[in-house]
Design a protein around this motif. Structure first.
Motif, PDB file in Angstrom:
ATOM      1  N   ARG A  20       2.364   1.814  -3.431  1.00 35.88           N
ATOM      2  CA  ARG A  20       1.346   2.254  -4.392  1.00 35.88           C
ATOM      3  C   ARG A  20       1.022   3.733  -4.210  1.00 35.88           C
ATOM      4  N   GLU A  75       8.751  -4.027  -7.811  1.00 38.64           N
ATOM      5  CA  GLU A  75       8.125  -2.717  -7.976  1.00 38.64           C
ATOM      6  C   GLU A  75       9.026  -1.559  -7.558  1.00 38.64           C
ATOM      7  N   GLN A 132       0.831  -1.211   0.000  1.00 39.46           N
ATOM      8  CA  GLN A 132       0.000   0.000   0.000  1.00 39.46           C
ATOM      9  C   GLN A 132       0.857   1.249   0.000  1.00 39.46           C
TER      10      GLN A 132
END
Length: 255
Positions: A34, A82, A31
């Protein structure tokens, strides 16, 4: 709906992106990653934003990847996949990025510090590249760290995982400045106020120039830099800056 872990606010052209997950030391959970990416994109795309500040709540700036997140090794592997995009967003941002550390950074958090253009920390902040101590390689963060660090220091700290303080972080090139915690806000403001004096396009062009790979041949390097310089001198922003200097006034981009 989960509470927001990264906050975004803009004031006087300064976008402040604040990591707010103190219960897990602002670790890079899915989270948080992101939301951080989304806010970096927002700041980059907003013409009103002149400078980006990476801030945090709690005693720790960022502890690196969230190794306790549900999913264990698979979640950590996804995070590693990521993470380069976050570091690249910071490194290539056309807006100058200032990292503000009131506390420690570890592993991936140190990579974020290295990706920023300016990094300021409290003298009490500490750092460590702890990857080898859990049997992994600090590969991803090496992309932003190695251009910053003195080679001898990089070998030592990557291989030992030893903790080091803010004073040494300044000495080896990781930080620009380390100040008492009571002076941290003022030191960050000193840098952001100076950065805001630069022309927006000139700052973006200078960041791109600093990132470029230099040709081996000096003649070719001068030719490229001559073309870059001439373009900016002839640009609308360059002409405004020159005119403002001659007229002893602030250029239009200065608040």
């Amino acid at each position: 709906m989960a509470d927001e872990l990264v906050h975004y606010a803009v004031e006087a052209g300064i976008a402040r992106i604040t990591l707010d997950s103190p219960e897990n030391r602002n670790a890079l959970s899915a989270q948080l990653r992101r939301e951080l990416r989304a806010h970096l994109s927002t700041a980059t795309e907003d013409d009103a934003v002149r400078v980006i500040v990476l801030d945090h709540t709690g005693p720790v700036f960022c502890a690196g990847m969230d190794l306790k997140e549900a999913g264990g090794a698979s979640a950590a592997a996804q995070g590693v996949q990521e993470f380069p995009a976050i570091l690249q967003q910071i490194w290539t941002s056309p807006k100058p990025v200032v990292a503000k550390l009131a506390g420690p950074a570890r592993a991936g958090g140190v990579g974020i510090v290295a990706a920023a253009d300016i990094a300021v920390a409290a003298t009490t902040a500490t750092f460590a590249l702890t990857e080898v101590r859990i049997g992994v390689v600090p590969a991803i963060i090496s992309v932003t760290l190695l251009p910053r660090l003195l080679p001898r220091a990089a070998h030592e700290l990557f291989l030992t995982g030893e903790q080091f303080d803010a004073a040494r972080a300044v000495q080896i090139g990781l930080l620009n400045s380390a100040v008492p915690s009571t002076d941290l806000d003022d030191e960050v403001a000193r840098y952001t106020s100076m950065l805001a004096l630069g022309g927006p396009k000139a700052l973006a062009g200078t960041k791109a120039m600093l990132r470029r790979e230099r040709p081996a041949d000096m003649t070719a390097d001068f030719a490229e830099m001559l073309a870059l310089s001439a373009g900016f001198f002839a640009s609308e922003e360059g002409q405004e800056g020159i005119t403002a200097f001659a007229q002893k006034r602030k250029p239009t981009w200065v608040p």
